[in-house]
Design a protein around this motif. Sequence first.
Motif, mmCIF file in Angstrom:
data_model
loop_
_atom_site.group_PDB
_atom_site.id
_atom_site.type_symbol
_atom_site.label_atom_id
_atom_site.label_comp_id
_atom_site.label_asym_id
_atom_site.label_seq_id
_atom_site.Cartn_x
_atom_site.Cartn_y
_atom_site.Cartn_z
ATOM 1 N N VAL A 60 0.828 -1.202 0.000
ATOM 2 C CA VAL A 60 0.000 0.000 0.000
ATOM 3 C C VAL A 60 0.864 1.254 0.000
ATOM 4 O O VAL A 60 0.482 2.300 -0.518
ATOM 5 C CB VAL A 60 -0.942 0.005 1.232
ATOM 6 N N PHE A 61 2.060 1.145 0.557
ATOM 7 C CA PHE A 61 2.927 2.307 0.686
ATOM 8 C C PHE A 61 3.973 2.361 -0.423
ATOM 9 O O PHE A 61 5.070 2.839 -0.235
ATOM 10 C CB PHE A 61 3.603 2.293 2.061
ATOM 11 N N SER A 62 3.639 1.852 -1.610
ATOM 12 C CA SER A 62 4.546 1.911 -2.744
ATOM 13 C C SER A 62 4.777 3.364 -3.130
ATOM 14 O O SER A 62 3.952 4.245 -2.862
ATOM 15 C CB SER A 62 3.974 1.132 -3.930
ATOM 16 N N SER A 63 5.890 3.618 -3.805
ATOM 17 C CA SER A 63 6.334 4.987 -4.063
ATOM 18 C C SER A 63 5.355 5.797 -4.895
ATOM 19 O O SER A 63 5.224 7.010 -4.709
ATOM 20 C CB SER A 63 7.703 4.964 -4.750
ATOM 21 N N GLY A 101 -13.622 8.005 -10.241
ATOM 22 C CA GLY A 101 -12.250 7.717 -9.838
ATOM 23 C C GLY A 101 -11.965 6.322 -9.334
ATOM 24 O O GLY A 101 -10.810 5.992 -9.065
ATOM 25 N N TYR A 102 -12.989 5.466 -9.199
ATOM 26 C CA TYR A 102 -12.793 4.109 -8.667
ATOM 27 C C TYR A 102 -12.564 3.167 -9.848
ATOM 28 O O TYR A 102 -13.478 2.872 -10.603
ATOM 29 C CB TYR A 102 -14.028 3.694 -7.876
ATOM 30 N N VAL A 103 -11.338 2.686 -10.002
ATOM 31 C CA VAL A 103 -10.980 1.928 -11.201
ATOM 32 C C VAL A 103 -11.258 0.436 -11.043
ATOM 33 O O VAL A 103 -11.309 -0.095 -9.929
ATOM 34 C CB VAL A 103 -9.489 2.125 -11.567
ATOM 35 N N ASN A 104 -11.418 -0.227 -12.176
ATOM 36 C CA ASN A 104 -11.635 -1.676 -12.210
ATOM 37 C C ASN A 104 -10.287 -2.369 -12.054
ATOM 38 O O ASN A 104 -9.687 -2.833 -13.028
ATOM 39 C CB ASN A 104 -12.301 -2.066 -13.536
ATOM 40 N N SER A 105 -9.831 -2.448 -10.823
ATOM 41 C CA SER A 105 -8.485 -2.980 -10.556
ATOM 42 C C SER A 105 -8.441 -4.499 -10.489
ATOM 43 O O SER A 105 -7.360 -5.090 -10.500
ATOM 44 C CB SER A 105 -7.952 -2.408 -9.231
ATOM 45 N N GLY A 106 -9.608 -5.145 -10.421
ATOM 46 C CA GLY A 106 -9.637 -6.593 -10.272
ATOM 47 C C GLY A 106 -9.698 -7.339 -11.584
ATOM 48 O O GLY A 106 -8.684 -7.699 -12.163
ATOM 49 N N PRO A 125 -1.390 -2.121 -5.103
ATOM 50 C CA PRO A 125 -1.563 -0.932 -4.253
ATOM 51 C C PRO A 125 -2.865 -0.198 -4.509
ATOM 52 O O PRO A 125 -3.522 0.256 -3.564
ATOM 53 C CB PRO A 125 -0.350 -0.059 -4.628
ATOM 54 N N VAL A 126 -3.247 -0.092 -5.774
ATOM 55 C CA VAL A 126 -4.498 0.587 -6.107
ATOM 56 C C VAL A 126 -5.681 -0.193 -5.553
ATOM 57 O O VAL A 126 -6.608 0.371 -4.972
ATOM 58 C CB VAL A 126 -4.636 0.746 -7.639
#
Length: 306
Positions: A60-63, A101-106, A125-126
């Motif tokens: 989650v804390f990626s750069s 703003g909520y992307v289809n990350s799955g 992370p997203v």
Amino acid sequence: MQGVLTGFAVIGVVIAVGYLLGLRGSLGENGREVLTRLAFNVASPALLFTTLARADLSVVFSSWLLVTVLSTAAVAGVFVAVGVARGWGVGRTTIGALCSGYVNSGNLGIPISVYVLGNASLVAPVMLFQLIVVSPLALTILDLSHRGEKDPWWLRLLTPVRNPVALGSLAGVAVAASGVHVPGPVMDPLTLMGNMAVPAVLLGFGISLRGSALPARGVERWPVLLSVALKSVGQPAIAWALAAGVFGLHRAALLDVVVTSALPGAQNLYTYASRYRVGEALARDSILLSTILSVPVLVVIAALLG
């Protein structure tokens, strides 16, 4: 290019099956509602729990996650500002902000990460940011606006832990953070139920398209067009400007963050809208149009930055 086409082909087929089911009436008059309730109350919480319980929270804390956070906040903030000015209401504005703003990350983010970016973990992370922060916050707002002033204040404070989706996410984070090993007899049934989430959401979405008018028509026209413009053009543009101009990212890192920001709206947002019976046409049309537009957008981004 292959990843873009593969991800969209899988989603398109399942949505088409849902549309045919709705056209034939195979699941009855309440088929869409049953699928929506199943996804919201059972399958999605189980999927989120099993996903987050096994996750490495350090990602989650990626750069470059901050770029995603800021671009998401920017487009959501624009929609909220317009929604407040136009009097679109709390629930409707919340759904529109999510679609912006909520992307289809799955089910889209993972295959595109594999085939376009070469690493499935880049979308993690997203995904975690949305599951841990955005979803519980948005669902709490929807819950409170849906309930009004009927509940006492102390009960409203417990809203996040009374929502099945938020509860599944928070429980998964707690397990991952504590390092507790969930035994197979507990995790396996949850995994099995979680596997229903994506198909149920897509089938329900497909059924909702039966008999619906062309997208971006009627009272939802301007909210839909605004959310699609913010999602398909605004968010990747802001992500590119922040990544290149502020954080100094370039080459592979710049491509990673812009591609993930250009993913279309997630189908589970329609489940949220259906659950609270607010902004359903807005969510359906916005997701459909942003999914269609994301194909040329992702191809152009891959060509320019790849």
